[in-house]
Design an enzyme around this catalytic site. Structure first.
Site, PDB file in Angstrom:
ATOM      1  N   THR A  11       0.917  -1.354  -0.064  1.00  0.00           N
ATOM      2  CA  THR A  11      -0.054   0.162   0.108  1.00  0.00           C
ATOM      3  C   THR A  11       1.099   1.357   0.037  1.00  0.00           C
ATOM      4  OG1 THR A  11      -0.222  -0.001   2.435  1.00  0.00           O
ATOM      5  CG2 THR A  11      -2.121  -1.111   1.052  1.00  0.00           C
ATOM      6  N   ARG A  39      -3.410  -2.293   9.734  1.00  0.00           N
ATOM      7  CA  ARG A  39      -4.202  -1.084   9.336  1.00  0.00           C
ATOM      8  C   ARG A  39      -4.944  -1.264   7.802  1.00  0.00           C
ATOM      9  NH1 ARG A  39       0.196   0.961  11.747  1.00  0.00           N
ATOM     10  NH2 ARG A  39       1.440   1.181   9.402  1.00  0.00           N
ATOM     11  N   CYS A 128      18.120   4.656  -3.482  1.00  0.00           N
ATOM     12  CA  CYS A 128      17.868   5.224  -4.760  1.00  0.00           C
ATOM     13  C   CYS A 128      18.969   6.132  -5.349  1.00  0.00           C
ATOM     14  CB  CYS A 128      16.506   6.088  -4.581  1.00  0.00           C
ATOM     15  SG  CYS A 128      16.395   6.817  -3.013  1.00  0.00           S
ATOM     16  N   GLN A 155      17.495  15.598  -3.927  1.00  0.00           N
ATOM     17  CA  GLN A 155      16.290  14.697  -3.841  1.00  0.00           C
ATOM     18  C   GLN A 155      14.984  14.885  -3.788  1.00  0.00           C
ATOM     19  OE1 GLN A 155      19.783  12.197  -1.283  1.00  0.00           O
ATOM     20  NE2 GLN A 155      17.980  11.210  -1.482  1.00  0.00           N
ATOM     21  N   ARG A 229      17.843  17.465   0.109  1.00  0.00           N
ATOM     22  CA  ARG A 229      16.396  17.332   0.074  1.00  0.00           C
ATOM     23  C   ARG A 229      16.045  18.666  -0.582  1.00  0.00           C
ATOM     24  NH1 ARG A 229      14.206  12.564   0.185  1.00  0.00           N
ATOM     25  NH2 ARG A 229      14.294  11.999   2.351  1.00  0.00           N
ATOM     26  N   HIS A 236      15.178  12.109  -8.385  1.00  0.00           N
ATOM     27  CA  HIS A 236      16.227  12.902  -7.983  1.00  0.00           C
ATOM     28  C   HIS A 236      17.060  13.158  -9.071  1.00  0.00           C
ATOM     29  CE1 HIS A 236      14.865  11.055  -4.241  1.00  0.00           C
ATOM     30  NE2 HIS A 236      15.720  10.231  -4.155  1.00  0.00           N
TER      31      HIS A 236
HETATM   32  P1  A2P Z   1       0.131   0.532   5.819  1.00  0.00           P
HETATM   33  O1  A2P Z   1      -0.275   1.357   4.261  1.00  0.00           O
HETATM   34  O2  A2P Z   1      -0.664  -0.581   6.037  1.00  0.00           O
HETATM   35  O3  A2P Z   1       0.690   1.219   6.947  1.00  0.00           O
HETATM   36  P2  A2P Z   1       5.519   4.303   2.607  1.00  0.00           P
HETATM   37  O4  A2P Z   1       6.897   4.324   2.433  1.00  0.00           O
HETATM   38  O5  A2P Z   1       4.763   4.946   1.394  1.00  0.00           O
HETATM   39  O6  A2P Z   1       5.121   5.281   3.705  1.00  0.00           O
HETATM   40  O7  A2P Z   1       4.934   2.811   2.600  1.00  0.00           O
HETATM   41  C1  A2P Z   1       5.294   2.072   3.828  1.00  0.00           C
HETATM   42  C2  A2P Z   1       4.688   0.604   3.569  1.00  0.00           C
HETATM   43  O8  A2P Z   1       4.960  -0.143   4.385  1.00  0.00           O
HETATM   44  C3  A2P Z   1       3.075   0.491   3.545  1.00  0.00           C
HETATM   45  O9  A2P Z   1       2.608  -0.293   2.703  1.00  0.00           O
HETATM   46  C4  A2P Z   1       2.618   0.212   4.938  1.00  0.00           C
HETATM   47  O10 A2P Z   1       1.313  -0.297   5.196  1.00  0.00           O
HETATM   48  C5  A2P Z   1       3.858  -0.692   5.060  1.00  0.00           C
HETATM   49  N1  A2P Z   1       4.170  -1.125   6.531  1.00  0.00           N
HETATM   50  C6  A2P Z   1       4.864  -0.209   7.472  1.00  0.00           C
HETATM   51  N2  A2P Z   1       4.949  -0.729   8.561  1.00  0.00           N
HETATM   52  C7  A2P Z   1       4.453  -2.248   8.597  1.00  0.00           C
HETATM   53  C8  A2P Z   1       4.710  -3.210   9.421  1.00  0.00           C
HETATM   54  N3  A2P Z   1       4.892  -3.294  10.549  1.00  0.00           N
HETATM   55  N4  A2P Z   1       4.041  -4.481   8.797  1.00  0.00           N
HETATM   56  C9  A2P Z   1       3.545  -4.417   7.492  1.00  0.00           C
HETATM   57  N5  A2P Z   1       3.620  -3.468   6.670  1.00  0.00           N
HETATM   58  C10 A2P Z   1       4.252  -2.167   7.241  1.00  0.00           C
END
Ligand code: A2P
Length: 339
Positions: A11, A39, A128, A155, A229, A236
């Site tokens: 996600t 979540r 990256c 970046q 940044r 980047h």
């Molecule tokens: P979620 O969307 O349920 O929080 P980004 O780098 O865009 O912030 O995305 C981080 C990704 O890592 C998201 O899909 C997030 O899910 C997932 N994530 C973060 N913490 C966990 C965890 N403890 N277990 C599984 N997935 C995680």
């Protein structure tokens, strides 16, 4: 052959890009498992013309999977990647957790695909900024012998995930961001990544130095890095100054880079033709331009190197690693006792 692929962090910004890149490149998928935190469990995501339900990532998520693309943060990778490898599933991990681990190859396919051959189930996708730089440096090294690199990065905020994008967009709209990736404003500003090392370098700067040496197999190459940044949403840019063993000309540098896999030359500066992050967004290549000789050293040159950090800098590189494993029949591996 087709493969069961899991995306851990499906996600997130990179996870969603991984899914798009798999679709675009028509990766041979048998089954797809989309994993995220509790979540997001139950969310419906469309891909490959079907609907998938996001599941909670657990230590049991990887039974029957061939490949797991991880982009769910360092602590999640540290906790769950070893379970995936123990289940016989090859992990391609986008976090920094395993990058310097001696048993984990750190791979940019244009540079060191050979390092994939004897992996042990966890393969690291580099930082990256490092990926785009080494794609440009490798042909220069092969042709002229690399002695020293001085790089300054510009970046984009998407390098910090969805939070980074939300922070900048809120400030541009004059709103207070819900969460921040910097204590300083991002809009109309330039800031540094957090500096936690007593040496005064940011982790990002240390990563670029160490990872470049590992990927290019040049443990002693001199590298000076400053990471910045800037208020750009995606892609980047890097000012890369190289010093080489052999003499270079602008034409010989262009010839060394022209037509190399993953590189597009955009270098007609008189006509304002040079790489920009806006033009590089949503593309897979590394764009190189503004090639100039540096007469302050014996054999020196400047390059401007731009690439989409979510694509070549993360998702595309990870999918290219998967493609390389499949093409060489290197998915099977000798496990290690302990990660
Ligand atoms: P979620 O969307 O349920 O929080 P980004 O780098 O865009 O912030 O995305 C981080 C990704 O890592 C998201 O899909 C997030 O899910 C997932 N994530 C973060 N913490 C966990 C965890 N403890 N277990 C599984 N997935 C995680």
């Amino acid at each position: 052959m087709s493969y069961t692929v899991a995306i851990a962090g499906a996600t997130g910004l990179v996870g969603r890009t991984m899914l798009r890149v798999l679709e675009e490149r028509n990766f041979p998928i048998k089954e797809l498992k989309l994993l995220a935190s509790a979540r997001s469990a139950g969310q419906v995501v469309s891909a490959f013309g079907k609907e998938y339900i996001v599941e909670e990532l657990t230590e049991h998520s990887f039974a029957g999977c061939d490949i797991a693309l991880f982009s769910a943060g360092g602590s999640t990778s540290k906790q769950y990647a070893p379970y995936a490898a123990a289940a016989g599933c090859v992990v391609i991990d986008n976090s920094s957790t395993w990058r310097m681990h001696p048993n984990a190859p750190l791979v940019v396919p244009e540079v060191n695909a050979y390092a994939l051959e004897h992996h042990h189930g966890i393969i690291a996708n580099p930082n990256c900024s490092t990926i785009q730089m080494v794609v440009a440096l490798q042909p220069i090294h092969e042709q002229f012998g690399l002695k020293r690199v001085v790089v300054s990065t510009y970046q984009s905020v998407s390098g910090a995930g969805q939070k980074g994008v939300d922070h900048l967009q809120a400030e541009i709209q004059g709103k207070e961001p819900e969460s921040r990736i910097s204590t300083h404003p991002l809009a109309y500003n330039t800031v540094f990544h957090s500096i936690t090392d007593a040496s005064g370098f940011s982790e990002e700067e240390i990563k670029m130095k160490n990872e470049t040496r590992k990927i290019m197999n040049l443990p002693d190459v001199k590298i000076a890095v400053t990471c910045v940044r800037v208020p750009v949403l995606g892609a980047h840019s890097e000012s890369v100054n190289v010093e080489t063993e052999k003499p270079m000309t602008v034409e010989s540098i262009r010839a060394a880079l022209q037509g190399k896999p993953g590189i597009t030359l955009v270098d007609d500066p008189i006509n304002a033709v040079y790489p920009t992050p806006v033009a590089a967004s949503n593309k897979d290549d590394v764009f190189v331009g503004r090639i100039r000789l540096d007469d302050s050293v014996e054999n020196g040159a400047h390059l401007w190197v731009v690439s989409d950090n979510l694509r070549k800098g993360a998702a595309t590189n990870a999918v290219q690693i998967a493609e390389s494993l499949v093409a060489h029949n290197w998915l099977r591996f000798e496990p290690v006792e302990q990660w």
